[in-house]
Design a protein around this motif. Structure first.
Motif, PDB file in Angstrom:
ATOM      1  N   ASP A   2       0.760  -1.208  -0.050  1.00 45.00           N
ATOM      2  CA  ASP A   2      -0.027   0.129  -0.088  1.00 45.00           C
ATOM      3  C   ASP A   2       0.935   1.048   0.102  1.00 45.00           C
ATOM      4  OD1 ASP A   2      -1.679   2.028   2.129  1.00 45.00           O
ATOM      5  OD2 ASP A   2      -2.768   1.276   0.574  1.00 45.00           O
ATOM      6  N   ASN A   3       0.477   2.321  -0.873  1.00 47.38           N
ATOM      7  CA  ASN A   3       1.176   3.391  -1.042  1.00 47.38           C
ATOM      8  C   ASN A   3       1.238   4.252   0.247  1.00 47.38           C
ATOM      9  OD1 ASN A   3       2.382   2.891  -3.415  1.00 47.38           O
ATOM     10  ND2 ASN A   3       1.517   4.934  -4.386  1.00 47.38           N
ATOM     11  N   ILE A   4       0.156   4.219   1.108  1.00 51.38           N
ATOM     12  CA  ILE A   4       0.223   5.085   2.239  1.00 51.38           C
ATOM     13  C   ILE A   4       1.189   4.415   3.164  1.00 51.38           C
ATOM     14  CG2 ILE A   4      -1.251   5.602   4.327  1.00 51.38           C
ATOM     15  CD1 ILE A   4      -1.892   7.411   1.997  1.00 51.38           C
ATOM     16  N   PHE A   5       1.190   3.037   3.431  1.00 50.73           N
ATOM     17  CA  PHE A   5       2.196   2.540   4.179  1.00 50.73           C
ATOM     18  C   PHE A   5       3.676   2.838   3.544  1.00 50.73           C
ATOM     19  CE2 PHE A   5       5.023  -1.150   5.381  1.00 50.73           C
ATOM     20  CZ  PHE A   5       4.865  -0.971   6.606  1.00 50.73           C
ATOM     21  N   LEU A   6       3.834   2.803   2.259  1.00 54.95           N
ATOM     22  CA  LEU A   6       5.223   2.955   1.966  1.00 54.95           C
ATOM     23  C   LEU A   6       5.494   4.662   2.077  1.00 54.95           C
ATOM     24  CD1 LEU A   6       5.483   1.456  -1.696  1.00 54.95           C
ATOM     25  CD2 LEU A   6       6.988   1.026   0.448  1.00 54.95           C
ATOM     26  N   ALA A   7       4.630   5.356   2.035  1.00 52.15           N
ATOM     27  CA  ALA A   7       4.913   7.178   2.317  1.00 52.15           C
ATOM     28  C   ALA A   7       5.212   7.098   3.770  1.00 52.15           C
ATOM     29  CB  ALA A   7       3.700   7.669   1.973  1.00 52.15           C
ATOM     30  N   ALA A   8       4.683   6.567   4.707  1.00 48.99           N
ATOM     31  CA  ALA A   8       5.139   6.502   5.982  1.00 48.99           C
ATOM     32  C   ALA A   8       6.331   5.734   6.484  1.00 48.99           C
ATOM     33  CB  ALA A   8       3.930   5.768   6.737  1.00 48.99           C
TER      34      ALA A   8
END
Length: 266
Positions: A2-8
């Motif tokens: 998930d991109n949100i997880f990667l962003a975090a």
């Protein structure tokens, strides 16, 4: 993933590594390469750096404001501000000349980044042992000539994987600046340097910037801000007690793993 997880994850990586001598840019570029994270125009990477810059501003605003207010009547305060300006200028000159080459060639060479992590780690281990006894204990009281030399050292960090804080700290230590003061001067110098670099990146890439993934950018920005605040508060006391050897070993381990992975075709 998930991109949100990667962003975090990448925001945490930025905040944890920006102000310690391990190369945040090198870590971000390698992590993005191995995790397959793509940001059009490097919008994400540029903006989350602002989170780290604002974290430092929030911690040093009172100190810098005090220096600015006293500068008119206090020669020592004026000299402190001048030392930061003089140390900042070499990066402006080299950055303007070499910006396009750095961004289009060096940033797209993961093996170079991995090797520079290792080389920088070895240098940190050596400097931690051979640095001369300190004669400067106040980050705001460095002689102007030594501030200029530290600023020249900072220019080497335009090679990704070198580390801006690492280059300035190594230069400061070899000039007789005490370990904690060397880290604090590096922090203060990062404010104009990073601020100018981010602003220039945004300007140069203005036609490529993509803010469509605002949720990813917001998460990365927030995580970078919080983690950077925690790191800056902790690192001064740590290096005062333990020095920089742990960061040297960190660099060598991460760089070696990256070299092995890249050689295997990852």
């Amino acid at each position: 993933m998930d991109n949100i997880f990667l962003a975090a994850v990448l925001g945490l990586l930025e905040g944890l590594t920006e102000f310690i001598p391990v190369s945040s840019t090198g870590h971000l570029l390698l992590a993005g390469h191995f995790l397959g994270f793509d940001s059009p125009g490097n919008t994400f990477e540029v903006v989350i750096q602002l989170g780290a810059v604002l974290a430092l501003i929030s911690l040093y605003a009172a100190k810098l404001t005090g220096l600015a207010l006293r500068a008119r009547t206090d020669p020592a305060a004026m000299r402190s501000l001048l030392s930061l300006l003089i140390a900042f200028l070499p990066a402006v000159f080299i950055g303007l000349l070499a910006h396009d080459f750095i961004k289009t060639v060096l940033f797209d060479t993961p093996m170079l980044i991995a090797v520079m992590l290792i080389v920088g780690g070895v240098i940190l281990l050596m400097i931690d042992r051979i640095a001369p006894p300190p004669v400067h204990f106040d980050a705001t009281g460095l002689p102007l000539r030594k501030a200029l030399v530290i600023g020249i050292c900072q220019c080497v960090a335009m090679i990704p994987g070198v580390s801006r804080s690492g280059a300035t700290i190594v230069g400061a230590l070899m000039l007789g600046v005490e370990k904690r003061a060397a880290a604090e001067f590096s922090f203060l110098l990062s404010l104009p340097t990073m601020g100018a670099a981010v602003a220039y990146d945004l300007f140069k890439s203005r036609d490529l910037l993509d803010f469509s993934a605002m949720a990813d950018i917001a998460v990365g920005f927030a995580v970078a801000f919080v983690s950077a605040v925690l790191v800056v508060r902790a690192v001064l006391g740590f290096v005062g007690r333990h020095g920089y050897a742990v960061f040297g070993w960190w660099r060598i381990i991460v760089g070696t793993i990256a070299v092995i992975a890249l050689s295997a075709g990852a």
